[in-house]
Scaffold this active site. Structure first.
Site, PDB file in Angstrom:
ATOM      1  N   CYS A   1      -2.061  -5.489  10.999  1.00  0.00           N
ATOM      2  CA  CYS A   1      -0.970  -4.945  10.189  1.00  0.00           C
ATOM      3  C   CYS A   1      -1.359  -3.649   9.488  1.00  0.00           C
ATOM      4  O   CYS A   1      -0.537  -3.036   8.814  1.00  0.00           O
ATOM      5  CB  CYS A   1      -0.503  -5.988   9.177  1.00  0.00           C
ATOM      6  SG  CYS A   1       0.238  -7.416   9.995  1.00  0.00           S
TER       7      CYS A   1
ATOM      8  N   CYS B   1       8.124 -14.142   0.869  1.00  0.00           N
ATOM      9  CA  CYS B   1       7.643 -13.556   2.122  1.00  0.00           C
ATOM     10  C   CYS B   1       8.285 -12.196   2.346  1.00  0.00           C
ATOM     11  O   CYS B   1       9.466 -11.999   2.047  1.00  0.00           O
ATOM     12  CB  CYS B   1       8.012 -14.450   3.310  1.00  0.00           C
ATOM     13  SG  CYS B   1       7.515 -16.172   3.116  1.00  0.00           S
TER      14      CYS B   1
ATOM     15  N   LYS C   1       8.129  -6.429   0.578  1.00  0.00           N
ATOM     16  CA  LYS C   1       9.169  -7.366   0.143  1.00  0.00           C
ATOM     17  C   LYS C   1      10.561  -6.800   0.412  1.00  0.00           C
ATOM     18  O   LYS C   1      11.427  -7.476   0.948  1.00  0.00           O
ATOM     19  CB  LYS C   1       8.965  -7.664  -1.349  1.00  0.00           C
ATOM     20  CG  LYS C   1       9.864  -8.680  -1.980  1.00  0.00           C
ATOM     21  CD  LYS C   1       9.436 -10.102  -1.639  1.00  0.00           C
ATOM     22  CE  LYS C   1      10.129 -10.659  -0.446  1.00  0.00           C
ATOM     23  NZ  LYS C   1      11.410 -11.265  -0.656  1.00  0.00           N
TER      24      LYS C   1
ATOM     25  N   HIS D   1       8.516  -5.476   7.399  1.00  0.00           N
ATOM     26  CA  HIS D   1       7.184  -5.083   7.849  1.00  0.00           C
ATOM     27  C   HIS D   1       7.145  -4.761   9.344  1.00  0.00           C
ATOM     28  O   HIS D   1       6.725  -5.578  10.144  1.00  0.00           O
ATOM     29  CB  HIS D   1       6.209  -6.214   7.502  1.00  0.00           C
ATOM     30  CG  HIS D   1       4.784  -5.938   7.837  1.00  0.00           C
ATOM     31  ND1 HIS D   1       4.244  -4.666   7.900  1.00  0.00           N
ATOM     32  CD2 HIS D   1       3.759  -6.785   8.134  1.00  0.00           C
ATOM     33  CE1 HIS D   1       2.966  -4.756   8.229  1.00  0.00           C
ATOM     34  NE2 HIS D   1       2.654  -6.021   8.376  1.00  0.00           N
TER      35      HIS D   1
END
Lengths: 399, 472
Positions: free
Chosen positions: A85, A208, A334, A338
């Site tokens: 990531c 998440c 958030k 992502h």
């Protein structure tokens, strides 16, 4: 052996960032093109003026051709990089070193991820053939294991910790609501978040990061010529990277209340930038809030809070938009979701806006003052016990 | 002297209360409970558990392993080899399946008793039928293992003193390969055929042993024809009080595993010098007469049948149906796991099947999975194998993942620190998600994680420690 860094040797002179969305109508090519064009325009260059390209994408395309074809680059060196990531940050790191080495005058990093074509919610890793014994757990499940370990070690009642985690999410939603590029633009109260059902450990979906498609790009040049491209270049003070050896999954000495890879990465980054006391120099941070317990622990690993006390600093509002050290003023993972290859560069895009005073008024930070004028971006990949960590430190002034 | 050296049994954790069946199925059910193999168990994994418990109380190791089941995880490919791998038996030890019929269980035992060397006979079965059927309620899931050999490496605890068989071809119960239930002819017909052959086999075995029926201390009558078994017990000449409880009220009838399970149950409580008869009814009848030796007095089974029958936790009927493939709930919306690689699995056979890690000779650091390079000190290729399957551990932290793919969500997952060193992130099973806490004690169990492309992915999970360790 030493990590010397390249403090003040290269500068970012143009950046671009697409809105992060479920872009059902856009593919990898569209997203990379949009971010790149914005960056070209910001630096006042064309694609031909850029000498070399680094494409960060985790699994939306293979090889440099993914970018060369999208932008129709003619005879350029284009390298695809992947580092979990932290892929987008890795692209910027490689481009910066290429310029610092003298190999190229102008280099570009483009991060992109097209996640929403998989047909599934969440991120799904590309399966590598294996013996069937590697653990199967979602990222949410992996990071959720930090919460009970932290609560146990520091004697924080789980109910209190849940509230603190909700406060992290609420703060990031507050910031994201003020950012037109963010995917989720609704404020969420601590009470609303606490009322959600758990999906992994003590985490609800609001603990998440979301999932989105997006792209971000940066053009880097040597620091001494940076003013030819822009009046307000952003100088690279530190680029640090640590790849863990996975020992946290194997070594009972690791207690799941911190991320040693990140602590090591932070120490290296501060050394590269010549920073002794982070609190006195760092005016804002963009951190990898993939899950709320991650941001909690990062405040300690990045030396913003004492061990076991980040939850108190969070409750005191220290990392709020108007706080001493705003964290994720753009809304973070958030609010953005992502897109793996893009996120690291999206963080730098916020530093670029804030350090240049270009962030819109309703989310402009007020913490920049005197020597406290640096921005930190932190981007991680992997899981507790087995992760990669990237940190950049950026500033608008030389020295 | 040849006979039984050791034995072990395995009853799965879950229990189906038969009274819950009729409300859903509209019919069927009854009183009491039956055992239910978990979604992550099959006859191979249960066989591994029973076999591990058999080898635990004894230093003897088999040079042959015979695995009998009528519910094999694979055909064409042997299942016994996975049991062999999980037990870390040497390559020279043969391992093969004796499957197909319920009778294969007792046949394997007869072959082992009639053979030479140390032989491990394992049987396992998963029994069910269509929802609401008598077989569904009456069946049970279990595994049993018997280590057969001569007085030598380890003492014989029950000597074989007589045997008798009667074979008869008639149609009582049958199943076509691929069917998930068996069928039965009118019960009374089978009874007319079973009772005389069973009494004949019993008489032949007792004559072989030179023992009268009234000298029998424990009579096990096993078989899927319940009515015939009862009639035979009644007419056997053995006092009714000496007929071993068939565990129908708690376990159910575990088919191919029933003879081994009930024999183990009799051995659990046997004193030295007692006569135990195992009489099985399946396509004929077979009788084996054992006399316990003095060695049984000091033999400690890993876990008795009674202890296991009294343990366990309830399973809702809906989950039972789902686990047996009679109900298909919506799966999590996540990609299904990819099939494991045959070559990668072969390279890590001892890790995957035996849970064997590597221990750094210099620092003692334990690596799970094994690593060629030490995480401490960086030594290369200076490790020794360290079997960890029988080492208990403690939960360092955990989670309940409702998002990840699982054949039966949610996944309960923990970081387990093993006694004496070593850590592994591992899935928990046979556990109440709400009851998991940091500091809980767990032990390892061999399971089937998932099946992909018809390949069963076997590996280890952790479960709450079954029973408190016995005081030394």
């Amino acid at each position: 052996m030493a990590s010397h860094g390249i403090k003040d040797r290269v500068a970012i002179v143009g950046m671009g960032c697409t809105p992060f969305r479920e872009h059902w109508d856009k593919g990898v090519d569209d997203l990379a093109l949009e971010a790149s064009q914005e960056a070209f325009a910001a630096a006042g260059v064309t694609k031909d003026d850029v000498d070399a390209y680094w494409l960060g994408t985790a699994q939306s395309g293979m090889s440099g051709i993914t970018l060369a074809r999208a932008l129709q680059l003619q005879g350029k060196p284009v390298t695809r990089v992947e580092n979990y990531c932290a892929t987008g940050s890795e692209a910027l790191r490689q481009a910066s070193y290429a310029v610092a080495s003298g190999a190229y005058d102008v280099a570009m990093a483009v991060g992109v991820e097209k996640v929403k074509d998989s047909g599934y919610q969440g991120l799904n890793a590309f399966p590598i053939p294996n013996d069937g014994t590697t653990r199967t757990l979602t990222a949410a499940g992996s990071f959720s294991m930090v919460a009970p370990a932290y609560a146990e070690k520091y004697g924080v009642p789980m109910e209190q910790l849940k509230r603190t985690l909700a406060r992290i999410a609420s703060k990031n939603h507050h910031n994201g609501a003020r950012n037109p590029r963010a995917q989720f633009r609704r404020e969420m109260s601590v009470e609303q978040i606490c009322a959600m059902p758990n999906v992994a450990g003590d985490l609800s979906v609001f603990d998440c990061a979301g999932v989105a498609d997006g792209s971000a790009a940066a053009i880097v040049v040597r620091a001494e010529g940076a003013h030819r491209y822009t009046d307000t270049p952003i100088y690279v003070k530190a680029l640090s990277f640590v790849a863990g050896n996975g020992s946290g999954l194997v070594d009972p000495g690791y207690d799941y209340t911190w991320f040693p890879e990140i602590a090591a990465c932070a120490a290296d980054a501060y050394a590269q930038a010549g920073i002794d006391d982070p609190a006195s120099r760092i005016a804002m941070a963009e951190v990898h809030d993939c899950f709320t317990p991650t941001e909690l622990v990062l405040m300690e690993d990045l030396q913003f809070s004492e061990r076991g006390h980040a939850w108190e600093d969070i409750e005191a509002g220290r990392f709020d938009l108007g706080g001493d050290l705003p964290v994720n003023p753009d809304g973070g993972l958030k609010s953005f979701g992502h897109p793996v290859g893009a996120s690291g560069l999206r963080m730098m895009f916020e530093a670029w806006l804030q350090l240049r005073g270009e962030a819109p008024e309703d989310r402009r930070i007020s913490s920049i003052a005197g020597d406290r004028n640096l921005a930190l971006t932190h981007n991680l990949g992997g899981y507790p016990g087995e992760m990669v960590s990237f940190i950049s430190i950026l500033g608008a002034e030389l020295g | 002297m040849r006979g039984i050296i050791s034995y072990g049994t395995y009853l799965p954790h879950r229990r189906l209360d038969r009274s819950t069946i009729a409300a859903v199925a509209g019919t069927g059910g009854g009183k009491g409970t039956r055992t239910v193999a978990s979604y992550d168990e099959d006859t191979t994994t249960m066989a591994v558990e029973a076999a591990r418990r058999t080898l635990r109380p004894t230093p003897a190791r088999p040079d042959a392993l015979w695995f009998s089941t009528v519910a094999p995880a694979y055909v064409d490919k042997a299942n016994a080899t996975a049991v062999h791998a999980a037990l870390l038996l040497p390559t020279e030890a043969i391992a093969a399946d004796l499957g197909g019929s319920v009778r294969s269980g007792i046949a394997a035992l007869r072959l082992a008793l009639g053979g030479s060397g140390t032989q491990l006979v394992v049987s396992a079965d998963i029994r069910t039928g269509l929802p609401g059927s008598a077989d569904e309620a009456a069946g049970g899931d279990a595994a049993a293992a018997l280590l057969v050999g001569d007085d030598g490496d380890a003492p014989v605890i029950a000597e074989l003193v007589g045997a008798g068989s009667a074979t008869d071809e008639f149609l009582d119960r049958w199943r076509t390969p691929g069917d998930d239930r068996s069928k039965q002819w009118e019960e009374k017909f089978g009874e007319t055929r079973y009772v005389p052959v069973a009494l004949a086999a019993l008489a032949a075995a007792l004559a072989d042993a030179g023992i009268d029926a009234d000298r029998v201390d424990a009579l096990v009558v096993a078989g899927l024809h319940g009515r015939a078994c009862k009639a035979v017990a009644k007419r056997s000449g053995v006092d009714g009080a000496k007929v071993v409880d068939d565990l129908a009220a708690t376990v159910g009838n575990p088919g191919a595993a029933q003879p081994g399970l009930l024999l183990a149950s009799a051995l659990d409580t046997a004193a030295p010098g007692q006569v135990i008869v195992l009489l099985t009814l399946s396509d004929g009848a077979d009788a084996l007469v054992f006399r316990t030796t003095d060695a049984i007095a000091s033999f400690e089974p890993a876990l008795s049948v009674a202890e296991q029958a009294a343990a366990g936790a309830p399973l809702p009927y809906g989950k039972f149906l789902a686990w047996r493939g009679h109900l298909t709930p919506e799966p999590p919306r996540r990609p299904e796991p990819a099939r494991p690689s045959a070559s990668a699995a072969a390279r890590s056979e001892d890790w995957k099947y035996g849970f064997v890690g590597a221990k750094d000779r210099a620092t003692g650091a334990i690596h799970l999975p094994p690593s060629r390079v030490s995480m401490e000190g960086g030594a290369v290729d200076d490790m020794e194998p360290i079997p960890m399957a029988d080492v208990a551990g403690t939960i360092a932290t955990y989670t309940i993942d409702k998002l990840v793919y699982s054949p039966s969500p949610p996944v309960v997952f923990a970081i387990v620190d093993f006694d004496g060193g070593g850590r592994a992130p591992i899935e928990l099973t046979d556990v109440d998600p709400a009851a998991v806490r940091i500091g809980d004690r767990v032990e390892m169990t061999f399971r089937r994680l998932f099946t992909s492309d018809g390949i069963h992915n076997y590996f280890w999970k952790a479960r709450p420690v079954a029973a408190p360790a016995k005081e030394a």
